[in-house]
Design an enzyme around this catalytic site. Structure first.
Site, PDB file in Angstrom:
ATOM      1  N   LYS A  95      -9.512  -2.966  -0.396  1.00  0.00           N
ATOM      2  CA  LYS A  95     -10.768  -3.719  -0.295  1.00  0.00           C
ATOM      3  C   LYS A  95     -11.301  -4.169  -1.646  1.00  0.00           C
ATOM      4  O   LYS A  95     -12.166  -5.028  -1.721  1.00  0.00           O
ATOM      5  CB  LYS A  95     -11.785  -2.902   0.479  1.00  0.00           C
ATOM      6  CG  LYS A  95     -11.331  -2.727   1.933  1.00  0.00           C
ATOM      7  CD  LYS A  95     -12.335  -2.034   2.785  1.00  0.00           C
ATOM      8  CE  LYS A  95     -11.922  -2.018   4.238  1.00  0.00           C
ATOM      9  NZ  LYS A  95     -11.128  -0.835   4.606  1.00  0.00           N
TER      10      LYS A  95
HETATM   11  C1  LIG Z   1     -10.451  -0.785   5.748  1.00  0.00           C
HETATM   12  C2  LIG Z   1      -9.148  -0.070   5.732  1.00  0.00           C
HETATM   13  C3  LIG Z   1      -8.144  -0.343   6.678  1.00  0.00           C
HETATM   14  C4  LIG Z   1      -8.362  -1.310   7.819  1.00  0.00           C
HETATM   15  O1  LIG Z   1      -8.474  -2.638   7.385  1.00  0.00           O
HETATM   16  P1  LIG Z   1      -9.034  -3.765   8.381  1.00  0.00           P
HETATM   17  O2  LIG Z   1      -9.155  -4.977   7.551  1.00  0.00           O
HETATM   18  O3  LIG Z   1     -10.356  -3.273   8.878  1.00  0.00           O
HETATM   19  O4  LIG Z   1      -8.058  -3.906   9.487  1.00  0.00           O
HETATM   20  C5  LIG Z   1      -6.935   0.296   6.561  1.00  0.00           C
HETATM   21  N1  LIG Z   1      -6.703   1.195   5.575  1.00  0.00           N
HETATM   22  C6  LIG Z   1      -7.645   1.496   4.656  1.00  0.00           C
HETATM   23  C7  LIG Z   1      -7.337   2.491   3.602  1.00  0.00           C
HETATM   24  C8  LIG Z   1      -8.899   0.870   4.693  1.00  0.00           C
HETATM   25  O5  LIG Z   1      -9.830   1.184   3.782  1.00  0.00           O
END
Ligand SMILES: *Cc1c(COP(=O)(O)O)cnc(C)c1O
Length: 435
Positions: A105
């Protein structure tokens, strides 16, 4: 490029306006009015993530005031390694956890912050904006890191008290300055409902200028396409066939970026969604009606989603369910299997996080079924964020990356908040008066 709503009942708007709006006024999600089409040769002189991103996003920024700053935005925000590490002759790990908060993210949160900061420079007299985010752990930290100490912005994080990993909680509270972490006496769904209600509350927004940075934000979707594009181009340049991408999935933000990059012509093969025991997507792709439901808690907590918020974008891209089920597949992995996968791969020298383990297991299943095509497993977080899950399974500590260690070394503070809308409004108004 203009942007339209997935519900087709809102006016088309420009990129900058769509970034700030978050949700369209008809309740839909913003999507590009048309899709550009690329050839791999369009990227011949692009070797780095910022360079690939700037080329890929050019048509998406065309016509907007931010167009002239796209190169600078990509250079500033996407200066994070995204290595493609070979783990078998036909398998790679796309490591997306080398940013400041050790999860994928970071890429998108930094990109969104770089865009917001430049939009704000045009209107320096505007009051400080509060970026309100509900988080199940990783989004909040990434957004906090991206906006930390940026003039004109405040970040308010809502997270479910006691339901994020201890290190995730510490990270959320460790920023200080213009970042406030509120630990809510409730679930992630409660946090998300509170944030959604505030972001739709025009009377509140007249008093406290709010904006969001959640998974449906266009400013998160667009930059995420870039690491898929770079990985696919690297495989192509090495003479490989378009690889399958297996993506740990919750709200479908990350995986949808892979699907969109493929729709724009990048050499990406199958896109396979790996979920935890929250089976909304696997059930739909197995042929059932789409049925969002309450989420259940699992070891892969950032994927504890029962109503994936980006599903509307998938339906926009593939309006026909049969086409959609041909374009994408999904498989669920339960907690016992996550544990077994973490142990088995650690025994072969690969220490993964619980989210990444879902994708590793889906790959193991495909290999056992005789699929030997090139495949890329997307590693969404560093295992050190989930030490309390991983270390007892492995029986030894996992190395902590320096950026995460630095955050963990700082003191952390979070304020308690009742899970009521009145409590949130009172807190947001009080914070806004502080400056
Ligand atoms: C947010 C997250 C996900 C899921 O991602 P999405 O975009 O919501 O499908 C998977 N793994 C980790 C470590 C995350 O922080």
């Amino acid at each position: 490029m203009t942007y339209v709503s997935t519900r087709a009942d809102a006016p088309a708007i420009g990129l900058g306006a769509a970034l700030v709006a978050g949700l369209a006024p008809d309740g839909g999600l913003y999507v590009p009015a048309s899709l550009p089409s690329f050839d791999v040769t369009d990227f011949d002189d692009c070797d780095t993530l910022p360079a690939v991103a700037a080329r890929l996003l050019r048509p998406f920024f065309a016509g907007d005031a931010l167009y002239g700053e796209l190169d600078a935005i990509c250079a500033e925000a996407l200066d994070i390694p995204s290595p493609l590490r070979a783990i078998a002759p036909d398998t790679w790990l796309l490591e997306l956890f080398h940013g400041p908060t050790a999860a994928f993210k970071d890429f998108a949160a930094r990109f969104l912050a770089a865009c917001f900061a430049r939009l704000r420079l045009r209107d320096a007299a505007a009051p400080a904006r509060t970026v309100l985010v509900a988080t199940s752990g990783d989004t909040g930290a990434a957004v906090a890191a991206a906006f930390h100490r940026r003039p004109g912005f405040r970040v308010v994080i809502l997270y479910p008290d006691g339901r994020v990993s201890p290190r995730q909680a510490h990270q959320l509270g460790a920023f200080g300055d213009n970042v406030r972490a509120l630990r809510v006496a409730g679930s992630f769904d409660d946090c998300q409902a509170l944030a959604k209600r505030a972001l739709a509350d025009e009377a509140l927004k007249a008093r406290v200028p709010l904006t969001s940075a959640n998974s449906i934000s266009l400013g998160r979707l667009l930059p995420q396409m870039a690491y898929y594009a770079l990985a696919a181009l690297q495989r192509r340049r090495a003479g490989g066939a378009p690889p399958a991408f297996i993506v740990p999935t919750g709200n479908l933000g990350n995986a949808f970026a892979a699907i969109l990059a493929r729709a724009c012509g990048l050499p990406i093969g199958a896109v396979v969604l790996a979920t935890n025991a929250n089976r909304t997507l696997p059930d739909f792709f197995a042929g059932a009606d789409y049925a969002p439901r309450a989420s259940i808690a699992t070891l892969a907590n950032a994927m504890d989603v029962g109503a994936p918020s980006n599903f509307e974008r998938l339906r926009w891209l593939y309006p026909d369910d049969a086409d959609l089920r041909r374009a994408v597949t999904a498989e669920a992995v339960d907690d016992a299997t996550i544990r077994a996968t973490l142990r088995a791969h650690a025994g072969r020298g690969l220490v993964a996080c619980p989210h990444t383990a879902t994708a590793l297991h889906v790959l193991d299943r495909r290999r056992a079924a005789g699929d030997h095509g090139d495949a890329v497993v997307v590693a969404t977080a560093h295992p050190a964020k989930f030490d309390t899950i991983i270390e007892p399974l492995l029986g030894h500590p996992v190395d902590t990356p320096p950026a995460l260690a630095a955050l963990l070394a700082r003191p952390a503070e979070a304020e308690p908040l009742a899970a009521t809308y009145e409590a949130l409004v009172a807190r947001l108004c009080a914070l806004d008066r502080e400056r």
